[in-house]
Design a protein around this motif. Structure first.
Motif, PDB file in Angstrom:
ATOM      1  N   ALA A  18       0.824  -1.204   0.000  1.00  0.00           N
ATOM      2  CA  ALA A  18       0.000   0.000   0.000  1.00  0.00           C
ATOM      3  C   ALA A  18       0.864   1.262   0.000  1.00  0.00           C
ATOM      4  O   ALA A  18       0.584   2.217  -0.730  1.00  0.00           O
ATOM      5  CB  ALA A  18      -0.947  -0.005   1.199  1.00  0.00           C
ATOM      6  N   ALA A  53      -4.900   0.610  -6.759  1.00  0.00           N
ATOM      7  CA  ALA A  53      -5.180  -0.480  -5.811  1.00  0.00           C
ATOM      8  C   ALA A  53      -6.334  -1.352  -6.299  1.00  0.00           C
ATOM      9  O   ALA A  53      -6.270  -2.578  -6.210  1.00  0.00           O
ATOM     10  CB  ALA A  53      -5.493   0.091  -4.432  1.00  0.00           C
ATOM     11  N   ALA A  66      -7.668  -4.223  -1.121  1.00  0.00           N
ATOM     12  CA  ALA A  66      -6.488  -3.460  -1.532  1.00  0.00           C
ATOM     13  C   ALA A  66      -6.730  -1.963  -1.325  1.00  0.00           C
ATOM     14  O   ALA A  66      -5.863  -1.256  -0.805  1.00  0.00           O
ATOM     15  CB  ALA A  66      -6.156  -3.752  -2.988  1.00  0.00           C
TER      16      ALA A  66
END
Length: 90
Positions: A18, A53, A66
């Protein structure tokens, strides 16, 4: 005899992945002097990070998970470096 090792994933944790997405999108930056991550408060960069993401989650992670990991990582990053003095902030 030449042996091949199984390749490790580039990221060991979803948190590390991330942070890399946030860096790639330009939503965060690193303090040049101390290395702390700083939120750039750029809404367009944040949108790009969430889009990345959702479109390219790590293997075995849903697009929603995500995006949630990116949001959690962003929440934990401040706007200033905790080691910089007020007049030294970049």
């Amino acid at each position: 005899m030449l042996m091949f090792r199984e390749r490790r994933p580039a990221y060991r944790t979803i948190e590390g992945w991330a942070r890399s997405v946030l860096l790639e999108a330009g939503a965060i930056r690193e303090c040049e002097e101390h290395g702390w991550m700083q939120d750039r408060t750029d809404p367009h960069a944040r949108d790009r990070a969430f889009e990345i993401a959702r479109q390219h989650p790590p293997a075995g992670i849903s697009p929603e998970a995500a995006a949630a990991a990116v949001a959690e990582a962003l929440h934990g990053i401040g706007g200033t470096c905790p080691e910089c003095l007020p007049d030294e902030r970049h």
